[in-house]
Write a protein that holds these residues in place. Structure first.
Motif, PDB file in Angstrom:
ATOM      1  N   VAL A 119       0.862  -1.182   0.000  1.00 14.53           N
ATOM      2  CA  VAL A 119       0.000   0.000   0.000  1.00 14.53           C
ATOM      3  C   VAL A 119       0.900   1.235   0.000  1.00 14.53           C
ATOM      4  CG1 VAL A 119      -1.938  -1.131   1.159  1.00 14.53           C
ATOM      5  CG2 VAL A 119      -0.195  -0.002   2.525  1.00 14.53           C
ATOM      6  N   TRP A 120       0.289   2.386  -0.237  1.00 16.11           N
ATOM      7  CA  TRP A 120       1.034   3.634  -0.284  1.00 16.11           C
ATOM      8  C   TRP A 120       1.886   3.782   0.962  1.00 16.11           C
ATOM      9  CZ3 TRP A 120      -0.113   8.759   1.969  1.00 16.11           C
ATOM     10  CH2 TRP A 120       0.669   9.770   1.422  1.00 16.11           C
ATOM     11  N   ARG A 121       3.160   4.048   0.769  1.00 12.66           N
ATOM     12  CA  ARG A 121       4.156   4.264   1.810  1.00 12.66           C
ATOM     13  C   ARG A 121       4.560   3.013   2.593  1.00 12.66           C
ATOM     14  NH1 ARG A 121       3.157  10.153   4.618  1.00 12.66           N
ATOM     15  NH2 ARG A 121       3.425  11.368   2.717  1.00 12.66           N
ATOM     16  N   SER A 122       4.066   1.838   2.245  1.00 11.32           N
ATOM     17  CA  SER A 122       4.583   0.636   2.920  1.00 11.32           C
ATOM     18  C   SER A 122       5.986   0.380   2.391  1.00 11.32           C
ATOM     19  CB  SER A 122       3.662  -0.561   2.694  1.00 11.32           C
ATOM     20  OG  SER A 122       3.534  -0.877   1.324  1.00 11.32           O
ATOM     21  N   LEU A 123       6.829  -0.155   3.239  1.00 15.78           N
ATOM     22  CA  LEU A 123       8.236  -0.267   2.877  1.00 15.78           C
ATOM     23  C   LEU A 123       8.852  -1.531   3.436  1.00 15.78           C
ATOM     24  CD1 LEU A 123       9.673   0.706   5.768  1.00 15.78           C
ATOM     25  CD2 LEU A 123       8.917   2.902   4.899  1.00 15.78           C
ATOM     26  N   PHE A 124      10.065  -1.797   2.969  1.00 12.18           N
ATOM     27  CA  PHE A 124      10.846  -2.914   3.504  1.00 12.18           C
ATOM     28  C   PHE A 124      12.242  -2.393   3.784  1.00 12.18           C
ATOM     29  CE2 PHE A 124      10.419  -3.115  -1.065  1.00 12.18           C
ATOM     30  CZ  PHE A 124      11.676  -3.387  -1.581  1.00 12.18           C
ATOM     31  N   LYS A 157       0.478  -0.241  -8.448  1.00  9.76           N
ATOM     32  CA  LYS A 157       1.405   0.889  -8.522  1.00  9.76           C
ATOM     33  C   LYS A 157       2.856   0.419  -8.418  1.00  9.76           C
ATOM     34  CE  LYS A 157      -1.778   4.068  -8.658  1.00  9.76           C
ATOM     35  NZ  LYS A 157      -1.983   4.888  -9.827  1.00  9.76           N
ATOM     36  N   PRO A 158       3.778   1.242  -8.895  1.00 10.37           N
ATOM     37  CA  PRO A 158       5.191   0.851  -8.887  1.00 10.37           C
ATOM     38  C   PRO A 158       5.766   0.628  -7.483  1.00 10.37           C
ATOM     39  CG  PRO A 158       4.831   2.684 -10.383  1.00 10.37           C
ATOM     40  CD  PRO A 158       3.554   2.496  -9.613  1.00 10.37           C
ATOM     41  N   LYS A 159       6.804  -0.196  -7.480  1.00  6.94           N
ATOM     42  CA  LYS A 159       7.589  -0.474  -6.283  1.00  6.94           C
ATOM     43  C   LYS A 159       8.983   0.102  -6.539  1.00  6.94           C
ATOM     44  CE  LYS A 159       7.069  -4.525  -4.438  1.00  6.94           C
ATOM     45  NZ  LYS A 159       6.933  -5.158  -3.129  1.00  6.94           N
ATOM     46  N   PHE A 160       9.526   0.846  -5.586  1.00  2.89           N
ATOM     47  CA  PHE A 160      10.850   1.453  -5.699  1.00  2.89           C
ATOM     48  C   PHE A 160      11.845   0.611  -4.914  1.00  2.89           C
ATOM     49  CE2 PHE A 160       8.057   4.712  -6.971  1.00  2.89           C
ATOM     50  CZ  PHE A 160       8.764   5.654  -7.703  1.00  2.89           C
ATOM     51  N   GLY A 172      13.303  -0.740   0.060  1.00  4.40           N
ATOM     52  CA  GLY A 172      12.413  -0.073  -0.874  1.00  4.40           C
ATOM     53  C   GLY A 172      11.061   0.259  -0.283  1.00  4.40           C
ATOM     54  N   PHE A 173      10.182   0.754  -1.169  1.00  2.00           N
ATOM     55  CA  PHE A 173       8.840   1.145  -0.746  1.00  2.00           C
ATOM     56  C   PHE A 173       7.880   1.030  -1.918  1.00  2.00           C
ATOM     57  CE2 PHE A 173      10.784   4.986  -2.327  1.00  2.00           C
ATOM     58  CZ  PHE A 173       9.764   5.629  -3.028  1.00  2.00           C
ATOM     59  N   ASN A 174       6.597   1.007  -1.584  1.00  3.22           N
ATOM     60  CA  ASN A 174       5.531   0.931  -2.572  1.00  3.22           C
ATOM     61  C   ASN A 174       4.909   2.306  -2.755  1.00  3.22           C
ATOM     62  OD1 ASN A 174       5.439  -2.069  -2.964  1.00  3.22           O
ATOM     63  ND2 ASN A 174       5.105  -1.968  -0.763  1.00  3.22           N
ATOM     64  N   SER A 175       4.561   2.654  -3.996  1.00  2.00           N
ATOM     65  CA  SER A 175       3.974   3.970  -4.270  1.00  2.00           C
ATOM     66  C   SER A 175       2.450   3.936  -4.241  1.00  2.00           C
ATOM     67  CB  SER A 175       4.462   4.490  -5.624  1.00  2.00           C
ATOM     68  OG  SER A 175       4.003   3.659  -6.664  1.00  2.00           O
ATOM     69  N   GLY A 176       1.883   2.812  -3.924  1.00  5.07           N
ATOM     70  CA  GLY A 176       0.434   2.642  -3.843  1.00  5.07           C
ATOM     71  C   GLY A 176       0.105   1.168  -3.771  1.00  5.07           C
ATOM     72  N   PHE A 177      -1.172   0.862  -3.888  1.00  2.85           N
ATOM     73  CA  PHE A 177      -1.617  -0.532  -3.792  1.00  2.85           C
ATOM     74  C   PHE A 177      -0.984  -1.364  -4.901  1.00  2.85           C
ATOM     75  CE2 PHE A 177      -4.494  -3.991  -4.944  1.00  2.85           C
ATOM     76  CZ  PHE A 177      -4.561  -4.658  -3.736  1.00  2.85           C
TER      77      PHE A 177
END
Length: 177
Positions: free
Chosen positions: A18-23, A42-45, A116-121
């Motif tokens: 989800v938005w702003r979830s990260l590892f 959504k993209p994953k960074f 990294g982090f997720n930019s959305g769902f």
């Protein structure tokens, strides 16, 4: 689940972002390779430390988080540590940034620290794997001793099985005694 089944290593994990979830910064279990496929969303960074900067990264992380390092020298495997990429770059630690889009794969190299982090769902799937060049890495890999189910691979048994030897449970019990 099969007795030799290791979630994330021998069976894939499904990740819902989800938005702003990260590892947080980590290497894979036993420093294996990993492959991640973004099925939907959504993209994953991703940020990945250059392998020649691993030692410098570990020294910096250990200095920033002395108490965590004292409790567990492999604390980075807990996937809870965040260090901003700007701080790493300012300390001479080289890295790469990748943006993963729907229907794309990202492969993390053996022994590579990444975060990294997720930019959305989104929905992604990941699993570890080994290539022949991983064997010496696996022999040297550390593991977390403070988590009872931390992944460990007996590399002697791994190599024997890879070479076609039949290794029975009785043989394993004898070797452990």
């Amino acid at each position: 689940m099969h007795a030799n089944s290791i979630p994330g290593v021998t069976q894939p994990y499904l990740y819902v972002g989800v938005w702003r979830s990260l590892f947080g910064w980590h290497k894979e279990d036993v420093d294996l390779y990993s492959i991640n496929y973004l099925h939907y969303g959504k993209p994953k960074f991703w940020y990945s430390i250059d392998l020649d900067c691993n030692e410098r990264f570990e020294q910096l992380a250990n200095a920033f988080f002395k108490d965590l390092y004292k409790e567990c020298p492999e604390f980075l495997r807990h996937k809870t540590t965040l260090i901003e990429p700007k701080i790493l770059l300012a300390n001479g630690i080289k890295m790469q940034k990748v943006v993963q889009h729907e229907r794309e794969f990202v492969i993390a190299r053996a022994k590579a620290y990444h975060s990294g982090f997720n930019s959305g769902f989104n929905i992604a799937e990941a699993v570890n794997f080994a290539l022949p060049d991983w064997i010496p890495i696996g022999k040297e890999a550390g593991f977390c001793k403070c988590v009872h189910d931390s992944v460990r691979i007996d590399m002697d048994v791994f190599e024997r099985r890879l070479n076609g030897e039949v290794v029975t449970d009785e043989m394993l019990e004898y070797e452990r005694a």
